[in-house]
Design a protein around this motif. Structure first.
Motif, PDB file in Angstrom:
ATOM      1  N   GLY A 161      28.893  53.114  54.604  1.00  0.00           N
ATOM      2  CA  GLY A 161      27.740  52.907  53.740  1.00  0.00           C
ATOM      3  C   GLY A 161      26.780  51.903  54.344  1.00  0.00           C
ATOM      4  N   SER A 162      25.759  51.532  53.593  1.00  0.00           N
ATOM      5  CA  SER A 162      24.778  50.581  54.107  1.00  0.00           C
ATOM      6  C   SER A 162      25.358  49.187  54.261  1.00  0.00           C
ATOM      7  N   ASP A 163      26.365  48.833  53.462  1.00  0.00           N
ATOM      8  CA  ASP A 163      26.982  47.510  53.580  1.00  0.00           C
ATOM      9  C   ASP A 163      27.653  47.302  54.933  1.00  0.00           C
ATOM     10  N   ALA A 164      28.078  48.391  55.569  1.00  0.00           N
ATOM     11  CA  ALA A 164      28.808  48.268  56.829  1.00  0.00           C
ATOM     12  C   ALA A 164      27.950  47.674  57.943  1.00  0.00           C
ATOM     13  N   ARG A 165      26.618  47.700  57.791  1.00  0.00           N
ATOM     14  CA  ARG A 165      25.742  47.083  58.802  1.00  0.00           C
ATOM     15  C   ARG A 165      26.052  45.613  58.994  1.00  0.00           C
ATOM     16  N   PHE A 166      26.555  44.949  57.933  1.00  0.00           N
ATOM     17  CA  PHE A 166      26.764  43.514  57.971  1.00  0.00           C
ATOM     18  C   PHE A 166      28.232  43.131  57.901  1.00  0.00           C
ATOM     19  N   ASP A 167      29.115  44.065  58.167  1.00  0.00           N
ATOM     20  CA  ASP A 167      30.541  43.758  58.098  1.00  0.00           C
ATOM     21  C   ASP A 167      31.306  44.262  59.318  1.00  0.00           C
ATOM     22  N   PRO A 168      30.696  44.242  60.512  1.00  0.00           N
ATOM     23  CA  PRO A 168      31.440  44.718  61.681  1.00  0.00           C
ATOM     24  C   PRO A 168      32.407  43.662  62.193  1.00  0.00           C
ATOM     25  N   MET A 172      35.925  46.566  67.322  1.00  0.00           N
ATOM     26  CA  MET A 172      36.623  47.507  66.441  1.00  0.00           C
ATOM     27  C   MET A 172      35.621  48.531  65.887  1.00  0.00           C
ATOM     28  N   GLY A 173      35.149  49.399  66.758  1.00  0.00           N
ATOM     29  CA  GLY A 173      34.248  50.475  66.342  1.00  0.00           C
ATOM     30  C   GLY A 173      32.823  50.033  66.113  1.00  0.00           C
ATOM     31  N   ASP A 174      32.480  48.796  66.466  1.00  0.00           N
ATOM     32  CA  ASP A 174      31.124  48.323  66.208  1.00  0.00           C
ATOM     33  C   ASP A 174      30.116  49.108  67.051  1.00  0.00           C
ATOM     34  N   GLY A 175      29.005  49.482  66.446  1.00  0.00           N
ATOM     35  CA  GLY A 175      27.958  50.192  67.157  1.00  0.00           C
ATOM     36  C   GLY A 175      28.167  51.681  67.303  1.00  0.00           C
ATOM     37  N   SER A 176      29.255  52.212  66.726  1.00  0.00           N
ATOM     38  CA  SER A 176      29.487  53.663  66.856  1.00  0.00           C
ATOM     39  C   SER A 176      28.477  54.461  66.037  1.00  0.00           C
ATOM     40  N   LEU A 177      27.985  53.897  64.929  1.00  0.00           N
ATOM     41  CA  LEU A 177      26.870  54.465  64.175  1.00  0.00           C
ATOM     42  C   LEU A 177      25.772  53.405  64.121  1.00  0.00           C
ATOM     43  N   LEU A 180      21.114  53.478  58.900  1.00  0.00           N
ATOM     44  CA  LEU A 180      21.298  52.709  57.673  1.00  0.00           C
ATOM     45  C   LEU A 180      22.745  52.768  57.207  1.00  0.00           C
ATOM     46  N   TYR A 181      23.387  53.925  57.406  1.00  0.00           N
ATOM     47  CA  TYR A 181      24.768  54.094  56.970  1.00  0.00           C
ATOM     48  C   TYR A 181      25.691  54.058  58.182  1.00  0.00           C
ATOM     49  N   GLN A 182      26.618  53.126  58.153  1.00  0.00           N
ATOM     50  CA  GLN A 182      27.557  52.925  59.245  1.00  0.00           C
ATOM     51  C   GLN A 182      28.976  52.846  58.683  1.00  0.00           C
ATOM     52  N   TRP A 183      29.968  52.732  59.570  1.00  0.00           N
ATOM     53  CA  TRP A 183      31.351  52.588  59.117  1.00  0.00           C
ATOM     54  C   TRP A 183      31.983  51.402  59.833  1.00  0.00           C
ATOM     55  N   VAL A 184      32.937  50.765  59.161  1.00  0.00           N
ATOM     56  CA  VAL A 184      33.674  49.652  59.764  1.00  0.00           C
ATOM     57  C   VAL A 184      35.103  49.645  59.215  1.00  0.00           C
ATOM     58  N   PRO A 185      36.069  49.272  60.048  1.00  0.00           N
ATOM     59  CA  PRO A 185      37.396  48.931  59.500  1.00  0.00           C
ATOM     60  C   PRO A 185      37.310  47.534  58.902  1.00  0.00           C
ATOM     61  N   THR A 186      37.789  47.356  57.688  1.00  0.00           N
ATOM     62  CA  THR A 186      37.700  46.054  57.024  1.00  0.00           C
ATOM     63  C   THR A 186      39.036  45.331  56.915  1.00  0.00           C
ATOM     64  N   GLN A 187      40.129  46.079  56.895  1.00  0.00           N
ATOM     65  CA  GLN A 187      41.447  45.448  56.880  1.00  0.00           C
ATOM     66  C   GLN A 187      42.441  46.325  57.626  1.00  0.00           C
ATOM     67  N   ALA A 188      43.307  45.675  58.382  1.00  0.00           N
ATOM     68  CA  ALA A 188      44.410  46.364  59.055  1.00  0.00           C
ATOM     69  C   ALA A 188      45.472  45.301  59.330  1.00  0.00           C
ATOM     70  N   SER A 402      20.776  44.814  63.907  1.00  0.00           N
ATOM     71  CA  SER A 402      20.553  43.412  64.294  1.00  0.00           C
ATOM     72  C   SER A 402      21.820  42.577  64.215  1.00  0.00           C
ATOM     73  N   PHE A 403      22.554  42.740  63.135  1.00  0.00           N
ATOM     74  CA  PHE A 403      23.713  41.870  62.961  1.00  0.00           C
ATOM     75  C   PHE A 403      24.790  42.164  64.002  1.00  0.00           C
ATOM     76  N   THR A 404      25.053  43.444  64.257  1.00  0.00           N
ATOM     77  CA  THR A 404      26.036  43.804  65.284  1.00  0.00           C
ATOM     78  C   THR A 404      25.591  43.315  66.653  1.00  0.00           C
ATOM     79  N   LYS A 405      24.314  43.442  66.950  1.00  0.00           N
ATOM     80  CA  LYS A 405      23.808  42.957  68.237  1.00  0.00           C
ATOM     81  C   LYS A 405      23.918  41.449  68.347  1.00  0.00           C
TER      82      LYS A 405
END
Length: 492
Positions: A161-168, A172-177, A180-188, A402-405
């Motif tokens: 979702g859009s929140d994933a932009r600020f939670d990379p 761990m998969g950062d920058g793969s999308l 506006l809508y991206q994906w991130v692993p949040t817990q493992a 921006s945040f991932t960069k």
């Protein structure tokens, strides 16, 4: 009450579930150190968050008494929500498997913005735009007895979702999308209970986890409002990769120790520098006949990026070279929750950040009041004052990436305010409509409208205007931002 919105499963084992009410998921504090030539914002990589095991499972994981037998009882096999064994059949470990899904969409309405942005926000930065904030799913198992007083559990969670932009998490998969809508692993992470040293034992959590500081979390129901307070967005850690250890000193006091790679970073080439970071503090649970809980926690270590600074299109990256390995960042959090009665709760959260690299001090206090009008309707109020002494922390990361960069030492567009004392007042309700939910056989709907006023208390004008590469410090906007927000959540 505000506890309802804290992250679930945040702590290290079944014996910490009650403590998770006072160790809420903190949202995300990020401030990537920026090169001196451009005074770019610092990404303060620090913030607590939480997992999403359903309440039905959390209720089975109660804090134990001093008696070791009760510790064993708290680690018994529990029923999950995925498998449904026949009545009378003994439960196996895997019968406790839990699946959880949350979908959140909302809009942040700001009729006066000239930048199409809401300054000072990560997740709800897009003004007047309906967004799919998050689809968050998890597969977990509560810490459960595996024999001789030992317990084992785990949690795997991802978000789109859009929140994933600020939670990379870098590496761990950062920058793969990149939209506006991206994906991130949040817990493992895997979780253990060890019957060592103390009557109540020790809990260990290993892997990728939410940070422990702060009062609001990334999962939609880990906070009382759609929007975040400044402290949870900017000055507490988001994700960490490492190990947390909780020693249960007695029925009321837990000692928390941890070591990690840093806020939203991992190890090796994906790390921001070569030094470890650590968490230290205490949690005090269910004092004064269960009315009062509080924690005192700190996160410490170098947080700057030790890569070399890079430039592109007038913007610079966050790298500052080897000096980043030496300059410390200190993050402290004091959070207390007091139940006035069965319907009303007051929470106060004081947060502090000091960065030796950027010479920045950011500190503030947020107060919450929650009143359960009836089982389906809760009134919430929040007031915050936060000081950014240099203007380098409260920033608008203005592109989708921006945040991932900023985390990964790439040039990134942004704009900031002059040194500002921010004030914010938010009021709203959490409504769980019975006339809808009684007809929904799967999950529950929640609606959260709110009204929010942000204000510069020292006369700066950072709101409703954007910066440029030539002038990233905005002081030609407005000193106030009045906005009207709402989200809808379906959670299973």
């Amino acid at each position: 009450m505000i506890e309802k919105y804290r992250r679930k499963g945040l702590l290290l084992s079944s014996t910490l579930v009650t403590a998770s009410l006072i160790l809420p998921y903190a949202a995300h504090a990020q401030t990537v150190p920026s090169p001196a030539p451009t005074a770019a914002p610092v990404v303060n990589l620090t913030t607590p968050n939480a997992s999403t095991a359903p309440d039905a499972v959390a209720d089975n994981n109660k804090l134990v008494d001093d008696d070791v037998a009760e510790t064993e009882e708290s680690l018994k096999v529990v029923q999950g929500n995925i498998f449904h064994p026949k009545a009378g059949k003994p439960l196996s470990y895997w019968d406790g498997l839990v699946g959880h899904l949350t979908v959140e969409a909302g809009i942040a309405g700001n009729p006066w913005t000239r930048s199409a942005r809401n300054f000072g926000q990560f997740y709800v930065d897009r003004a007047n735009t309906v967004t799919l904030n998050q689809i968050m799913g998890s597969l977990s198992h509560p810490v459960t007895n595996i024999g001789d007083g030992y317990g084992f559990g785990f949690n795997f969670e991802v978000m789109y979702g859009s929140d994933a932009r600020f939670d990379p998490t870098a590496g761990m998969g950062d920058g793969s999308l990149t939209g506006l809508y991206q994906w991130v692993p949040t817990q493992a992470h895997v979780d253990f209970h060890m019957p060592w040293l103390l009557k109540r034992g020790i809990d260990i959590q290993l892997g990728q986890m939410y940070g422990l500081l702060g009062s609001e979390g990334t999962p939609a129901l880990a906070r009382p409002f759609y929007t975040f307070n400044y402290a949870s967005d900017y000055i507490v850690p988001f994700q960490v990769i490492g190990i947390y250890t909780t020693l249960h000193l007695n029925k009321y006091v837990d000692w928390v120790l941890g070591i990690d790679a840093g806020n939203s970073t991992s190890f090796g080439n994906a790390g921001n520098n070569s030094r470890p970071k650590g968490t230290f503090g205490f949690a005090f649970n269910n004092l004064m006949d269960g009315r009062l809980s509080f924690h005192l926690l700190g996160h410490f270590g170098p947080q700057g990026n030790n890569g070399e600074s890079r430039a592109a299109a007038g913007w610079y990256s966050a790298g500052v070279g080897r000096i980043a390995n030496e300059k410390m960042q200190y993050n402290g959090d004091i959070l207390a929750t007091y139940k006035l009665n069965k319907k009303m709760t007051v929470t106060v959260d004081g947060t502090y950040l000091h960065d030796d690299l950027t010479r920045d001090d950011v500190y503030g206090v947020t107060a919450y009041f929650a009143y359960d009008i009836n089982p389906n309707l809760t009134f919430n109020a929040r007031g915050e004052i936060l000081r950014d002494n240099t203007g380098g922390t409260i920033a608008e990361y203005s592109s989708f990436t921006s945040f991932t960069k900023a985390l990964t030492n790439q040039p990134y567009p942004y704009y900031v305010a002059a040194p500002t004392t921010f004030g914010a007042l938010t009021v709203g309700v959490t409504y769980r409509p019975e006339f809808i939910n009684k007809h929904v056989g799967f999950g529950q709907f929640t609606f959260r409208p709110e009204i929010r006023l942000d204000k510069s208390l020292n006369g700066t004008r950072p709101f409703n205007q954007a910066g440029t590469p030539e002038n990233p410090v905005v002081n030609n906007g407005t000193s106030n931002m009045l906005w009207f927000n709402a989200d809808a959540i379906w959670a299973f």
